[in-house]
Design a protein around this motif. Structure first.
Motif, PDB file in Angstrom:
ATOM      1  N   ASP B 138      69.003  52.435  37.179  1.00  0.00           N
ATOM      2  CA  ASP B 138      67.559  52.608  37.307  1.00  0.00           C
ATOM      3  C   ASP B 138      66.792  51.328  36.972  1.00  0.00           C
ATOM      4  O   ASP B 138      65.615  51.207  37.290  1.00  0.00           O
ATOM      5  CB  ASP B 138      67.062  53.721  36.372  1.00  0.00           C
ATOM      6  N   GLY B 139      67.451  50.406  36.286  1.00  0.00           N
ATOM      7  CA  GLY B 139      66.761  49.192  35.872  1.00  0.00           C
ATOM      8  C   GLY B 139      65.941  49.444  34.621  1.00  0.00           C
ATOM      9  O   GLY B 139      65.935  50.565  34.079  1.00  0.00           O
ATOM     10  N   MET B 140      65.286  48.413  34.132  1.00  0.00           N
ATOM     11  CA  MET B 140      64.447  48.598  32.939  1.00  0.00           C
ATOM     12  C   MET B 140      63.079  47.962  33.134  1.00  0.00           C
ATOM     13  O   MET B 140      62.935  46.917  33.764  1.00  0.00           O
ATOM     14  CB  MET B 140      65.146  48.060  31.680  1.00  0.00           C
ATOM     15  N   GLY B 141      62.070  48.650  32.598  1.00  0.00           N
ATOM     16  CA  GLY B 141      60.731  48.084  32.622  1.00  0.00           C
ATOM     17  C   GLY B 141      60.607  47.060  31.500  1.00  0.00           C
ATOM     18  O   GLY B 141      61.273  47.170  30.467  1.00  0.00           O
ATOM     19  N   ILE B 142      59.803  46.045  31.705  1.00  0.00           N
ATOM     20  CA  ILE B 142      59.630  45.025  30.673  1.00  0.00           C
ATOM     21  C   ILE B 142      58.242  45.176  30.082  1.00  0.00           C
ATOM     22  O   ILE B 142      57.239  45.120  30.801  1.00  0.00           O
ATOM     23  CB  ILE B 142      59.842  43.626  31.265  1.00  0.00           C
ATOM     24  N   HIS B 143      58.228  45.423  28.776  1.00  0.00           N
ATOM     25  CA  HIS B 143      56.950  45.742  28.129  1.00  0.00           C
ATOM     26  C   HIS B 143      56.305  44.480  27.584  1.00  0.00           C
ATOM     27  O   HIS B 143      56.463  44.148  26.414  1.00  0.00           O
ATOM     28  CB  HIS B 143      57.177  46.778  27.033  1.00  0.00           C
ATOM     29  N   TRP B 144      55.606  43.794  28.453  1.00  0.00           N
ATOM     30  CA  TRP B 144      54.880  42.611  28.001  1.00  0.00           C
ATOM     31  C   TRP B 144      53.762  43.047  27.059  1.00  0.00           C
ATOM     32  O   TRP B 144      53.162  44.101  27.272  1.00  0.00           O
ATOM     33  CB  TRP B 144      54.304  41.855  29.195  1.00  0.00           C
ATOM     34  N   PRO B 145      53.512  42.256  26.007  1.00  0.00           N
ATOM     35  CA  PRO B 145      52.470  42.655  25.063  1.00  0.00           C
ATOM     36  C   PRO B 145      51.079  42.588  25.712  1.00  0.00           C
ATOM     37  O   PRO B 145      50.915  42.015  26.794  1.00  0.00           O
ATOM     38  CB  PRO B 145      52.602  41.633  23.941  1.00  0.00           C
ATOM     39  N   ALA B 146      50.091  43.178  25.016  1.00  0.00           N
ATOM     40  CA  ALA B 146      48.743  43.243  25.584  1.00  0.00           C
ATOM     41  C   ALA B 146      48.132  41.857  25.757  1.00  0.00           C
ATOM     42  O   ALA B 146      47.378  41.614  26.698  1.00  0.00           O
ATOM     43  CB  ALA B 146      47.850  44.105  24.705  1.00  0.00           C
ATOM     44  N   THR B 147      48.475  40.943  24.835  1.00  0.00           N
ATOM     45  CA  THR B 147      47.986  39.576  25.013  1.00  0.00           C
ATOM     46  C   THR B 147      49.156  38.607  24.949  1.00  0.00           C
ATOM     47  O   THR B 147      50.091  38.794  24.180  1.00  0.00           O
ATOM     48  CB  THR B 147      46.985  39.182  23.914  1.00  0.00           C
ATOM     49  N   LEU B 148      49.095  37.592  25.807  1.00  0.00           N
ATOM     50  CA  LEU B 148      50.158  36.593  25.865  1.00  0.00           C
ATOM     51  C   LEU B 148      49.495  35.220  25.807  1.00  0.00           C
ATOM     52  O   LEU B 148      48.614  34.925  26.617  1.00  0.00           O
ATOM     53  CB  LEU B 148      50.936  36.769  27.181  1.00  0.00           C
ATOM     54  N   PHE B 149      49.910  34.414  24.834  1.00  0.00           N
ATOM     55  CA  PHE B 149      49.295  33.095  24.621  1.00  0.00           C
ATOM     56  C   PHE B 149      47.767  33.210  24.537  1.00  0.00           C
ATOM     57  O   PHE B 149      47.037  32.351  25.024  1.00  0.00           O
ATOM     58  CB  PHE B 149      49.671  32.112  25.738  1.00  0.00           C
ATOM     59  N   GLY B 150      47.292  34.317  23.956  1.00  0.00           N
ATOM     60  CA  GLY B 150      45.863  34.467  23.760  1.00  0.00           C
ATOM     61  C   GLY B 150      45.093  35.025  24.948  1.00  0.00           C
ATOM     62  O   GLY B 150      43.892  35.229  24.870  1.00  0.00           O
ATOM     63  N   TYR B 151      45.795  35.244  26.073  1.00  0.00           N
ATOM     64  CA  TYR B 151      45.101  35.820  27.234  1.00  0.00           C
ATOM     65  C   TYR B 151      45.462  37.287  27.356  1.00  0.00           C
ATOM     66  O   TYR B 151      46.601  37.675  27.103  1.00  0.00           O
ATOM     67  CB  TYR B 151      45.494  35.081  28.519  1.00  0.00           C
ATOM     68  N   SER B 152      44.521  38.099  27.782  1.00  0.00           N
ATOM     69  CA  SER B 152      44.821  39.518  27.905  1.00  0.00           C
ATOM     70  C   SER B 152      45.715  39.729  29.129  1.00  0.00           C
ATOM     71  O   SER B 152      45.693  38.959  30.093  1.00  0.00           O
ATOM     72  CB  SER B 152      43.539  40.321  28.051  1.00  0.00           C
ATOM     73  N   GLN B 153      46.519  40.802  29.061  1.00  0.00           N
ATOM     74  CA  GLN B 153      47.471  41.062  30.130  1.00  0.00           C
ATOM     75  C   GLN B 153      46.763  41.254  31.472  1.00  0.00           C
ATOM     76  O   GLN B 153      47.221  40.757  32.498  1.00  0.00           O
ATOM     77  CB  GLN B 153      48.273  42.309  29.788  1.00  0.00           C
ATOM     78  N   SER B 154      45.618  41.955  31.444  1.00  0.00           N
ATOM     79  CA  SER B 154      44.941  42.223  32.717  1.00  0.00           C
ATOM     80  C   SER B 154      44.443  40.928  33.361  1.00  0.00           C
ATOM     81  O   SER B 154      44.468  40.789  34.581  1.00  0.00           O
ATOM     82  CB  SER B 154      43.777  43.190  32.486  1.00  0.00           C
ATOM     83  N   ALA B 155      44.070  39.957  32.523  1.00  0.00           N
ATOM     84  CA  ALA B 155      43.637  38.675  33.084  1.00  0.00           C
ATOM     85  C   ALA B 155      44.830  37.917  33.657  1.00  0.00           C
ATOM     86  O   ALA B 155      44.738  37.288  34.715  1.00  0.00           O
ATOM     87  CB  ALA B 155      42.936  37.843  32.012  1.00  0.00           C
ATOM     88  N   LEU B 156      45.957  37.979  32.938  1.00  0.00           N
ATOM     89  CA  LEU B 156      47.140  37.232  33.369  1.00  0.00           C
ATOM     90  C   LEU B 156      47.731  37.789  34.657  1.00  0.00           C
ATOM     91  O   LEU B 156      48.289  37.061  35.460  1.00  0.00           O
ATOM     92  CB  LEU B 156      48.211  37.282  32.276  1.00  0.00           C
ATOM     93  N   LEU B 157      47.636  39.114  34.819  1.00  0.00           N
ATOM     94  CA  LEU B 157      48.338  39.730  35.946  1.00  0.00           C
ATOM     95  C   LEU B 157      47.483  39.856  37.194  1.00  0.00           C
ATOM     96  O   LEU B 157      47.863  40.527  38.141  1.00  0.00           O
ATOM     97  CB  LEU B 157      48.911  41.089  35.531  1.00  0.00           C
ATOM     98  N   LYS B 158      46.322  39.185  37.219  1.00  0.00           N
ATOM     99  CA  LYS B 158      45.596  39.085  38.484  1.00  0.00           C
ATOM    100  C   LYS B 158      46.454  38.299  39.467  1.00  0.00           C
ATOM    101  O   LYS B 158      47.089  37.314  39.076  1.00  0.00           O
ATOM    102  CB  LYS B 158      44.274  38.333  38.271  1.00  0.00           C
TER     103      LYS B 158
END
Lengths: 283, 325
Positions: B138-158
């Motif tokens: 089935d594979g595995m999901g990767i749980h990136w944290p809400a912020t990475l290097f100070g940027y929010s996940q939603s900003a990074l994943l645009k």
């Protein structure tokens, strides 16, 4: 319990003998690691399947290798011969491209689903062997493997063309200077090797399922066999095929968790101890 | 290439990336481009091994997939923050590859390729088996944290941001490789590639440098793996399968491996081509097979080689030979 697994190991080993002897012959002469060999195995199985459905299994057993021999002759004449001065890597990747094309062709003609071929009536009965019941068909597979091994060895050792094949595999240039028609020899070898891949396919069809991805596992196992045996060595390939079949069978009993890894561990162990394989490479 | 030229070209490349991100308005096109750039980094890893050592790997999917699984496992078990996990996973891949390399680079030619194939398939089968850790098939999901290097996940994943991250990583990796290959290490590995025996005669140990190139190429493939896990948030055994390694090798050959740009061109052409065809033909692999054979037969130096020849002809007129390969 163990003996039935050893028996199944022998069956798979026999299949690998048929498959890898073709690979080893072609490598010995053309120095090509032929990825398309897996595609020819698959095509052999599918053509055998179609022929067997329309007439009978025994005709399929003749038709599939014959069809693959023709494909092999074309491959040699319009592929390998034109590329014989190119890097081995280049030619290997051309055969990989061919594998991609043929896999798609099979999916196009026969669909992407799985098929299975019935066991021929003549061999569809159990045989009692060492207190076990084994399908007679599997005995037949072992017989085919043995016939191929003995037949190829006698052919290479005793016939004149066998002598030429051995000469051309050792040194194509010198053999050509001595008057051996090396183009003819390689047409014979690639044709025969491809026919063996077709034979392996049709023999495997009643006990392994047919799908457009069926080539991958057997192809990788055959590579392992040819590399363990010593690239291009036929006797080495025979020994390695039987060993690999046995290692897998015994592994399935005693180490079920890692049995799928055993062929690779086996190959890594042998290559680290003896980088040129069991029989030693001729290159 | 001179230092000034590398600097100018990398600045141009960065500007080009920004331009593409700005122009490619639609999210789906950017998605495809991002995937192309990630594969370009992966192919760069496979290509640098071939270019620098003459070794053909049929198993680099191992490092591509292992980076994804490494991130997934470290983040799932919460061993360390994601910012630290990225370099740690890459370092671990480098060390692992160096150790594997020390053993397998001793085996010459085709057998080396088969060994990499075997080791890669072992990893593939292990990922299937270790259901508890990897989720098996089935594979595995990767749980990136809400912020990475100070940027929010939603900003990074645009889409545009992910594309730019991948593009900048590609340019930086290429520049880094150019610098590494200019050093004495680069010269030593080329000497070993061209003639191992003579290299040994002049006192160069040949195993460690080749294992180091193997490790370097594995780390580059690992960078691609981490970017892929950021892009898709997912890793499965399919990432480790030998056909992924073989397709990447195909990109390298089609692009041409003698220049570092070759694998990048090959990967981008491959992914774009596949996306264009994907909508029309279900049998795209056959077309790739045919294209692969055509490129190998008619353009032995790949697309990069053909472009270089074209450039030289345009610049110097017909009849001028290629000076360098």
């Amino acid at each position: 319990m163990l003996s039935i697994h050893l028996f199944n190991g022998l069956v798979y080993g026999a299949l690998l003998i048929v498959m890898s002897s073709g690979l080893a012959l072609i490598y010995g002469l053309r120095r090509v690691v032929n990825f398309a060999h897996g595609a020819l195995y698959m095509l052999g199985a599918y053509i055998g399947y179609s022929v067997a459905l329309r007439s009978n299994f025994w005709l399929a057993l003749l038709a599939a290798p014959a069809a693959m021999a023709v494909v092999g002759l074309l491959l040699d004449r319009y592929g390998l011969r034109l590329l014989q001065d190119r890097e081995p890597l280049t030619v290997m990747l051309v055969t990989f491209g061919l594998l991609l094309i043929l896999e798609d062709l099979v999916a196009f003609i026969w669909g992407k689903g799985n098929h299975s071929l019935f066991t021929p009536d003549l061999l569809d009965f159990p045989v009692h062997l060492l207190g076990h019941e084994v399908p007679a068909y599997r005995m037949g597979v072992i017989a085919v493997g043995a016939l191929v091994a003995v037949g190829l060895t006698l052919w290479l050792r005793l016939s004149k063309i066998g002598l030429y094949v051995r000469a051309a595999s050792t040194d194509p240039v010198t053999s050509a200077m001595q008057g051996v028609d090396t183009d003819l020899i390689s047409a014979v070898v690639v044709g025969l090797g491809s026919a063996l891949a077709g034979l392996a396919g049709v023999v495997a069809a009643p006990f392994l399922s047919l799908s457009p991805h069926m080539s991958s596992d057997v192809l990788i196992d055959s590579f392992v066999v040819v590399v363990i045996g010593g690239l291009g060595s036929l006797a080495g390939a025979f020994a390695a095929a039987l060993l690999l079949g046995m290692v897998q069978a015994i592994g399935a009993v005693y180490m079920p968790g890692v049995s799928v890894l055993l062929p690779f561990i086996f190959m890594i162990a042998i290559l680290i101890c003896k980088p040129s394989g069991l029989a030693g490479s001729r290159t | 290439m001179t230092l000034a030229r590398i600097g100018v070209l990398s600045l141009l490349a960065l500007a080009l990336g920004a331009g593409i991100a700005g122009l490619a308005g639609s999210g789906s096109l950017l998605g495809v481009l991002t995937q192309a750039v990630i594969y370009a980094i992966f192919a760069l890893g496979v290509g640098v091994l071939l270019r620098q050592s003459g070794l053909v790997s049929f198993g680099h999917a191992l490092f591509f997939g292992a980076a994804g699984y490494g991130m997934g496992v470290v983040l799932a078990l919460d061993w360390m923050p994601a910012e630290a996990a990225i370099p740690v996973v890459l370092l671990a891949i480098g060390v692992l590859a160096f150790l594997i390399g020390l053993v397998i680079v001793r085996v010459p030619g085709i057998a080396f390729g088969m060994l990499t194939l075997a080791i890669g398939q072992m990893a593939y089968l292990l990922a299937f088996r270790a259901r508890g850790l990897t989720g098996g098939a089935d594979g595995m999901g990767i749980h990136w944290p809400a912020t990475l290097f100070g940027y929010s996940q939603s900003a990074l994943l645009k889409p545009a941001t992910v594309f730019l991250i991948a593009w900048v990583s590609m340019v930086l990796t290429t520049v880094l490789l150019l610098f590494i290959l200019r050093t004495r290490f680069g010269a030593i590995t080329e000497a070993i590639r061209d003639n191992e025996e003579r290299a040994r005669f002049i006192g160069i140990g040949t195993t460690a440098p080749r294992a180091a190139v193997y490790a370097l190429s594995a780390v580059v493939a690992g960078i691609a793996g981490i970017l892929s896990s950021l892009n898709t948030g997912f890793v499965s055994p399919e990432n480790l399968h030998w056909s992924v390694s073989a397709i990447t090798l195909l990109m390298v050959i089609v692009g041409g491996f003698e220049k570092l740009a070759g694998p990048i061109i090959g990967a981008i052409v491959y992914v774009m081509f596949k996306d264009l065809l994907g909508g029309y033909a279900t049998h795209s692999m056959a077309l790739f097979g045919a294209a692969l054979i055509a490129v190998i037969v008619f353009s032995p130096h790949g697309i990069a080689g053909a472009l270089e020849r074209l450039y030289i002809r345009l610049r110097h007129g017909p009849g001028v030979r290629r000076e360098s390969v």
